[in-house]
Design a protein around this motif. Structure first.
Motif, mmCIF file in Angstrom:
data_model
loop_
_atom_site.group_PDB
_atom_site.id
_atom_site.type_symbol
_atom_site.label_atom_id
_atom_site.label_comp_id
_atom_site.label_asym_id
_atom_site.label_seq_id
_atom_site.Cartn_x
_atom_site.Cartn_y
_atom_site.Cartn_z
ATOM 1 N N VAL A 1 0.783 -1.040 0.037
ATOM 2 C CA VAL A 1 -0.104 -0.321 0.245
ATOM 3 C C VAL A 1 0.638 1.284 0.321
ATOM 4 C CG1 VAL A 1 -2.109 1.271 1.154
ATOM 5 C CG2 VAL A 1 -1.920 -1.319 1.566
ATOM 6 N N ASN A 2 1.984 0.891 0.705
ATOM 7 C CA ASN A 2 3.154 1.686 1.185
ATOM 8 C C ASN A 2 4.166 1.624 1.862
ATOM 9 O OD1 ASN A 2 2.317 2.276 3.606
ATOM 10 N ND2 ASN A 2 0.741 3.762 3.274
ATOM 11 N N GLU A 3 5.326 2.412 1.585
ATOM 12 C CA GLU A 3 6.455 1.989 2.617
ATOM 13 C C GLU A 3 6.143 0.875 3.985
ATOM 14 O OE1 GLU A 3 8.822 5.844 2.857
ATOM 15 O OE2 GLU A 3 9.298 5.422 0.804
ATOM 16 N N ARG A 4 4.637 1.719 4.472
ATOM 17 C CA ARG A 4 5.120 0.817 5.506
ATOM 18 C C ARG A 4 3.679 -0.403 5.346
ATOM 19 N NH1 ARG A 4 7.269 3.448 9.775
ATOM 20 N NH2 ARG A 4 5.513 2.229 12.182
ATOM 21 N N VAL A 5 2.852 -0.616 5.093
ATOM 22 C CA VAL A 5 1.816 -1.051 5.048
ATOM 23 C C VAL A 5 2.349 -2.331 3.729
ATOM 24 C CG1 VAL A 5 -0.713 -1.553 4.322
ATOM 25 C CG2 VAL A 5 0.030 0.617 6.498
ATOM 26 N N VAL A 6 1.951 -3.624 3.898
ATOM 27 C CA VAL A 6 1.727 -4.379 3.116
ATOM 28 C C VAL A 6 1.331 -6.276 3.592
ATOM 29 C CG1 VAL A 6 3.521 -6.215 1.501
ATOM 30 C CG2 VAL A 6 4.735 -3.533 2.197
ATOM 31 N N TRP A 7 0.385 -6.101 2.221
ATOM 32 C CA TRP A 7 -0.019 -7.634 2.125
ATOM 33 C C TRP A 7 0.251 -8.892 1.395
ATOM 34 C CZ3 TRP A 7 -5.034 -8.033 5.451
ATOM 35 C CH2 TRP A 7 -5.795 -6.731 6.094
ATOM 36 N N VAL A 8 0.527 -9.765 2.111
ATOM 37 C CA VAL A 8 0.487 -10.928 1.779
ATOM 38 C C VAL A 8 -0.414 -11.973 1.451
ATOM 39 C CG1 VAL A 8 2.706 -12.620 1.557
ATOM 40 C CG2 VAL A 8 2.690 -10.692 1.873
ATOM 41 N N SER A 9 -0.436 -12.952 0.806
ATOM 42 C CA SER A 9 -0.697 -13.872 0.784
ATOM 43 C C SER A 9 -0.372 -14.928 0.133
ATOM 44 C CB SER A 9 -2.054 -13.619 -0.378
ATOM 45 O OG SER A 9 -1.688 -13.895 -1.245
ATOM 46 N N GLY A 10 -0.934 -16.587 0.286
ATOM 47 C CA GLY A 10 -0.173 -17.945 0.603
ATOM 48 C C GLY A 10 -1.026 -19.071 0.745
ATOM 49 N N THR A 11 -0.534 -20.445 0.620
ATOM 50 C CA THR A 11 -1.405 -21.383 0.400
ATOM 51 C C THR A 11 -2.512 -21.871 1.977
ATOM 52 O OG1 THR A 11 0.989 -22.701 1.621
ATOM 53 C CG2 THR A 11 -0.120 -22.117 -0.670
ATOM 54 N N GLN A 12 -2.501 -22.569 2.276
ATOM 55 C CA GLN A 12 -3.308 -22.815 3.636
ATOM 56 C C GLN A 12 -3.844 -21.901 4.017
ATOM 57 O OE1 GLN A 12 0.404 -23.939 6.223
ATOM 58 N NE2 GLN A 12 0.813 -25.526 4.969
ATOM 59 N N GLY A 13 -4.864 -20.844 2.763
ATOM 60 C CA GLY A 13 -5.779 -19.633 3.829
ATOM 61 C C GLY A 13 -4.895 -19.001 4.159
ATOM 62 N N THR A 14 -3.634 -18.481 3.860
ATOM 63 C CA THR A 14 -2.823 -17.730 5.198
ATOM 64 C C THR A 14 -2.780 -16.180 4.735
ATOM 65 O OG1 THR A 14 -0.749 -19.795 4.864
ATOM 66 C CG2 THR A 14 -0.753 -17.312 5.562
ATOM 67 N N TRP A 15 -2.589 -15.423 4.844
ATOM 68 C CA TRP A 15 -2.987 -14.276 4.872
ATOM 69 C C TRP A 15 -1.273 -13.523 5.935
ATOM 70 C CZ3 TRP A 15 -3.593 -10.175 8.574
ATOM 71 C CH2 TRP A 15 -4.563 -11.078 9.999
ATOM 72 N N LEU A 16 -0.796 -12.189 5.103
ATOM 73 C CA LEU A 16 -0.104 -11.762 6.356
ATOM 74 C C LEU A 16 0.127 -9.961 5.733
ATOM 75 C CD1 LEU A 16 1.499 -14.431 5.663
ATOM 76 C CD2 LEU A 16 3.596 -13.240 6.336
ATOM 77 N N ARG A 17 0.752 -9.545 7.492
ATOM 78 C CA ARG A 17 0.244 -7.838 6.735
ATOM 79 C C ARG A 17 1.365 -7.178 7.844
ATOM 80 N NH1 ARG A 17 -3.685 -3.365 10.139
ATOM 81 N NH2 ARG A 17 -3.204 -5.040 11.617
ATOM 82 N N THR A 18 1.935 -6.154 7.354
ATOM 83 C CA THR A 18 2.674 -5.382 8.529
ATOM 84 C C THR A 18 2.151 -3.851 7.865
ATOM 85 O OG1 THR A 18 4.869 -5.123 8.639
ATOM 86 C CG2 THR A 18 4.369 -5.312 6.331
ATOM 87 N N VAL A 19 2.155 -2.869 9.308
ATOM 88 C CA VAL A 19 1.982 -1.755 9.285
ATOM 89 C C VAL A 19 2.934 -0.713 9.213
ATOM 90 C CG1 VAL A 19 -0.339 -2.581 9.707
ATOM 91 C CG2 VAL A 19 0.821 -1.882 11.413
ATOM 92 N N ASP A 20 3.727 -1.477 10.067
ATOM 93 C CA ASP A 20 5.464 -0.974 10.427
ATOM 94 C C ASP A 20 6.773 -1.059 9.624
ATOM 95 O OD1 ASP A 20 6.007 -3.523 10.901
ATOM 96 O OD2 ASP A 20 5.659 -3.396 13.017
ATOM 97 N N GLY A 21 5.860 -1.433 8.384
ATOM 98 C CA GLY A 21 7.631 -1.443 7.150
ATOM 99 C C GLY A 21 8.091 -2.858 7.048
#
Length: 172
Positions: A46-66
């Motif tokens: 989204v920007n330098e701090r917020v990133v979302w990631v997806s993958g197998t096994q119904g997985t998602w990840l998120r960072t809000v601090d770069g």
């Protein structure tokens, strides 16, 4: 053991438009702990701090601090799904696209940073296989499938909530 993520400044800068890409000599790679053992497939900065990631096994990840810390989760009831695509609008809102024939191809959305996920679409066509999605605004986007019997399958949303298959005559 959780997988480690490696993000290059070049990749995030190019994706977010936040800054011009540095020369290869100035690329800095930072290893980060993901918090999951799932295979990670798609990234939506989204920007330098917020990133979302997806993958197998119904997985998602998120960072809000770069990337200093990552929140990892699974969509309830989606443990067998592979999320091939993710599109994030901000730190709270993202869509996940799972792949597979028929009902394995689904679209989920969260508006509360992954605390809950709303199933927005389940593919009713056993021959269709959703592949990818893209948005041109926070509420307007498309999803494309493999061709079925020589015809393109394209879904669209105009409000970010409801998805409908576009008629063949509406496609280029």
């Amino acid at each position: 053991m959780p997988h480690r993520l490696v993000f290059a400044v070049l990749g995030l800068a190019a994706c977010t438009g936040a800054a011009p890409a540095p020369s290869p000599a100035r690329i800095v790679r930072t290893e980060q702990v993901s918090g999951t053992t799932a295979l990670l497939i798609a990234v939506s900065p989204v920007n330098e701090r917020v990133v979302w990631v997806s993958g197998t096994q119904g997985t998602w990840l998120r960072t809000v601090d770069g990337g200093a810390t990552w929140q990892a989760g699974r969509v309830p009831g989606a443990d067998s799904l592979q999320f091939r695509d993710v599109h994030a609008v901000d730190e709270r809102t993202a869509w996940l696209l799972s792949i597979g024939n028929g009902a394995q191809s689904r679209i989920y959305r969260t508006t509360d940073a992954g605390a809950t996920w709303q199933l927005q679409f389940t593919n009713p066509d056993p021959k269709a296989f959703l592949d990818c999605m893209d948005f041109w605004s926070p509420t307007q986007g498309i999803v494309i499938s493999d061709a079925v019997e020589g015809r393109m399958v394209v879904l669209a949303t105009r409000d970010g909530n409801r998805w409908e298959r576009l008629p063949q005559e509406a496609l280029p």
